[in-house]
Design a protein around this motif. Structure first.
Motif, PDB file in Angstrom:
ATOM      1  N   LEU A   1      15.648  69.452  93.924  1.00 43.51           N
ATOM      2  CA  LEU A   1      16.052  70.877  93.891  1.00 43.51           C
ATOM      3  C   LEU A   1      14.969  71.120  92.251  1.00 43.51           C
ATOM      4  O   LEU A   1      14.368  71.993  91.913  1.00 43.51           O
ATOM      5  CB  LEU A   1      16.895  71.748  94.224  1.00 43.51           C
ATOM      6  CG  LEU A   1      17.318  73.246  93.165  1.00 43.51           C
ATOM      7  CD1 LEU A   1      16.200  74.140  93.809  1.00 43.51           C
ATOM      8  CD2 LEU A   1      18.729  73.180  93.348  1.00 43.51           C
ATOM      9  N   ILE A   2      16.056  70.449  91.650  1.00 42.08           N
ATOM     10  CA  ILE A   2      15.914  70.391  89.943  1.00 42.08           C
ATOM     11  C   ILE A   2      14.279  70.304  89.346  1.00 42.08           C
ATOM     12  O   ILE A   2      13.858  71.418  88.995  1.00 42.08           O
ATOM     13  CB  ILE A   2      16.419  69.424  88.959  1.00 42.08           C
ATOM     14  CG1 ILE A   2      18.157  69.276  90.035  1.00 42.08           C
ATOM     15  CG2 ILE A   2      15.864  69.195  87.974  1.00 42.08           C
ATOM     16  CD1 ILE A   2      19.106  70.668  88.780  1.00 42.08           C
ATOM     17  N   HIS A   3      13.243  69.712  90.364  1.00 42.74           N
ATOM     18  CA  HIS A   3      12.117  69.992  90.027  1.00 42.74           C
ATOM     19  C   HIS A   3      11.376  71.125  90.359  1.00 42.74           C
ATOM     20  O   HIS A   3       9.855  71.484  89.527  1.00 42.74           O
ATOM     21  CB  HIS A   3      11.271  68.359  90.013  1.00 42.74           C
ATOM     22  CG  HIS A   3      10.605  69.050  92.027  1.00 42.74           C
ATOM     23  ND1 HIS A   3      11.587  68.529  92.963  1.00 42.74           N
ATOM     24  CD2 HIS A   3       9.732  69.006  92.471  1.00 42.74           C
ATOM     25  CE1 HIS A   3      10.773  68.471  94.640  1.00 42.74           C
ATOM     26  NE2 HIS A   3      10.006  69.545  93.946  1.00 42.74           N
ATOM     27  N   HIS A   4      12.156  72.023  91.349  1.00 43.55           N
ATOM     28  CA  HIS A   4      11.022  73.339  91.154  1.00 43.55           C
ATOM     29  C   HIS A   4      12.050  74.147  90.752  1.00 43.55           C
ATOM     30  O   HIS A   4      11.212  75.482  89.746  1.00 43.55           O
ATOM     31  CB  HIS A   4      11.825  74.098  92.525  1.00 43.55           C
ATOM     32  CG  HIS A   4      11.356  73.183  93.630  1.00 43.55           C
ATOM     33  ND1 HIS A   4      10.183  73.567  93.920  1.00 43.55           N
ATOM     34  CD2 HIS A   4      11.852  71.906  94.849  1.00 43.55           C
ATOM     35  CE1 HIS A   4       9.946  73.075  95.187  1.00 43.55           C
ATOM     36  NE2 HIS A   4      10.796  72.339  95.400  1.00 43.55           N
ATOM     37  N   LEU A   5      12.720  73.944  89.002  1.00 45.68           N
ATOM     38  CA  LEU A   5      12.925  75.229  88.278  1.00 45.68           C
ATOM     39  C   LEU A   5      12.554  74.947  86.805  1.00 45.68           C
ATOM     40  O   LEU A   5      12.559  73.631  86.236  1.00 45.68           O
ATOM     41  CB  LEU A   5      15.086  74.659  88.330  1.00 45.68           C
ATOM     42  CG  LEU A   5      15.170  75.080  89.634  1.00 45.68           C
ATOM     43  CD1 LEU A   5      17.100  74.415  89.319  1.00 45.68           C
ATOM     44  CD2 LEU A   5      15.371  75.769  90.386  1.00 45.68           C
ATOM     45  N   PRO A   6      11.877  75.391  86.441  1.00 47.50           N
ATOM     46  CA  PRO A   6      11.312  76.101  85.212  1.00 47.50           C
ATOM     47  C   PRO A   6      12.469  75.408  84.385  1.00 47.50           C
ATOM     48  O   PRO A   6      11.973  74.920  83.330  1.00 47.50           O
ATOM     49  CB  PRO A   6      11.014  77.307  84.782  1.00 47.50           C
ATOM     50  CG  PRO A   6      11.015  78.119  86.484  1.00 47.50           C
ATOM     51  CD  PRO A   6      11.779  77.794  87.319  1.00 47.50           C
ATOM     52  N   GLU A   7      13.731  75.710  83.948  1.00 45.85           N
ATOM     53  CA  GLU A   7      14.591  75.535  83.508  1.00 45.85           C
ATOM     54  C   GLU A   7      16.446  74.941  83.989  1.00 45.85           C
ATOM     55  O   GLU A   7      16.859  76.005  84.476  1.00 45.85           O
ATOM     56  CB  GLU A   7      15.446  76.758  82.458  1.00 45.85           C
ATOM     57  CG  GLU A   7      13.541  77.264  81.928  1.00 45.85           C
ATOM     58  CD  GLU A   7      13.441  77.139  80.163  1.00 45.85           C
ATOM     59  OE1 GLU A   7      13.882  76.054  80.455  1.00 45.85           O
ATOM     60  OE2 GLU A   7      12.175  76.923  79.716  1.00 45.85           O
ATOM     61  N   PRO A   8      16.019  74.109  84.312  1.00 45.55           N
ATOM     62  CA  PRO A   8      17.046  73.076  85.235  1.00 45.55           C
ATOM     63  C   PRO A   8      18.706  73.676  84.540  1.00 45.55           C
ATOM     64  O   PRO A   8      19.216  73.129  84.972  1.00 45.55           O
ATOM     65  CB  PRO A   8      16.712  71.757  85.323  1.00 45.55           C
ATOM     66  CG  PRO A   8      15.123  72.087  85.032  1.00 45.55           C
ATOM     67  CD  PRO A   8      14.819  72.382  84.456  1.00 45.55           C
ATOM     68  N   GLN A   9      18.877  73.396  83.195  1.00 47.97           N
ATOM     69  CA  GLN A   9      19.827  73.515  82.341  1.00 47.97           C
ATOM     70  C   GLN A   9      21.304  74.023  82.952  1.00 47.97           C
ATOM     71  O   GLN A   9      22.081  73.965  83.138  1.00 47.97           O
ATOM     72  CB  GLN A   9      19.909  73.785  80.588  1.00 47.97           C
ATOM     73  CG  GLN A   9      20.992  73.443  80.515  1.00 47.97           C
ATOM     74  CD  GLN A   9      21.227  71.822  80.271  1.00 47.97           C
ATOM     75  OE1 GLN A   9      20.525  71.530  79.740  1.00 47.97           O
ATOM     76  NE2 GLN A   9      22.849  72.399  80.558  1.00 47.97           N
ATOM     77  N   PRO A  10      20.738  75.964  83.147  1.00 53.47           N
ATOM     78  CA  PRO A  10      21.543  76.786  84.034  1.00 53.47           C
ATOM     79  C   PRO A  10      22.414  76.134  85.321  1.00 53.47           C
ATOM     80  O   PRO A  10      23.491  76.353  85.371  1.00 53.47           O
ATOM     81  CB  PRO A  10      20.925  78.085  83.493  1.00 53.47           C
ATOM     82  CG  PRO A  10      20.065  78.096  82.985  1.00 53.47           C
ATOM     83  CD  PRO A  10      19.016  76.638  83.093  1.00 53.47           C
ATOM     84  N   THR A  11      21.430  75.473  85.863  1.00 53.36           N
ATOM     85  CA  THR A  11      22.566  74.640  87.317  1.00 53.36           C
ATOM     86  C   THR A  11      22.643  73.885  87.090  1.00 53.36           C
ATOM     87  O   THR A  11      23.561  73.669  87.853  1.00 53.36           O
ATOM     88  CB  THR A  11      20.917  74.423  88.188  1.00 53.36           C
ATOM     89  OG1 THR A  11      19.436  75.425  88.267  1.00 53.36           O
ATOM     90  CG2 THR A  11      21.497  74.109  89.418  1.00 53.36           C
TER      91      THR A  11
END
Length: 229
Positions: free
Chosen positions: A121-131
């Motif tokens: 999932l992480i690579h799909h997120l522009p800003e992964p920090q909140p996840t």
């Protein structure tokens, strides 16, 4: 080092979702579940983020008859296929699907899950920090965090070598999806920085294959205090 090139945050095109579900993920998914279980206790209440078509929750239910899984994804097209897969696997009573945003899971209480797992999932997120912060928040004290994703190669040559090695027998659409995912992935150092900012040990993220990093850690009170400081 290749610059990061973002791809769509959710795969909500029905044709792309179907192509993804048709790809042969079996060896990667089996290794994910094997490594998760080899690392120790995971409890009974599991959250799977970016569940896609629910292939990993189904595998986990086959291996662990007592688990209950909340499987979340942002893409309705993925979840429609997940419903079908879960019904075929006779796991409808143990896997609950939910459409939602992994960056802001306000419907879930703090420390609600014995284990939070997440694959690709992480690579799909522009800003992964909140996840990463949400994963930490939702995991119970003593619970398990297990996150795995692609690591961005350092050159176009390395990207094409991985596509040739792992997607040569897939369709052109599937090969392009894999290529885009490699370009959108984070480097190991980028992930380690984000994990540390979320209050988890930097060294809990390690390379675990030629193309994957894995975050594998048990949440402790010390980690929680570090995140709050």
């Amino acid at each position: 080092m290749l610059p990061r090139t973002l791809e769509p945050e959710s795969m909500d095109d029905p044709a792309e979702a179907a192509s993804y579900d048709d790809m042969n993920h079996s060896s990667v998914n089996i290794r994910f579940v094997d490594d998760l279980l080899a690392g120790g206790e995971i409890g009974n209440d599991i959250l799977d983020l970016g569940t896609g078509t629910a292939q990993i929750p189904i595998l986990l239910c086959e291996r662990m008859p007592e688990v209950r899984i909340m499987a979340l994804d942002a893409a309705a097209s993925m979840l429609e296929l997940a419903i079908y897969n879960i019904e075929i696997a006779s796991a409808i009573e143990r896997i609950q699907l939910m459409q939602g945003d992994a960056k802001a899971m306000d419907d879930f209480e703090d420390e609600m899950f014995d284990c939070v797992m997440c694959n690709s999932l992480i690579h799909h997120l522009p800003e992964p920090q909140p996840t990463f912060a949400e994963i930490h928040r939702l995991t119970a004290i003593g619970g398990r965090i297990f996150v795995r994703d692609l690591c961005r190669p350092d050159s176009e040559t390395a990207v094409e070598a991985l596509v040739a090695q792992y997607a040569a027998d897939e369709s052109e659409i599937a090969q392009q999806l894999f290529r885009q995912s490699l370009h959108a992935a984070l480097t190991l150092d980028e992930v380690q920085q984000m994990v540390a900012a979320a209050g988890l040990p930097r060294d809990s993220v390690q390379m675990t294959s030629d193309r994957h990093w894995t975050l594998d850690v048990r949440k402790t009170t010390a980690h929680q205090e570090e995140a709050a400081s």
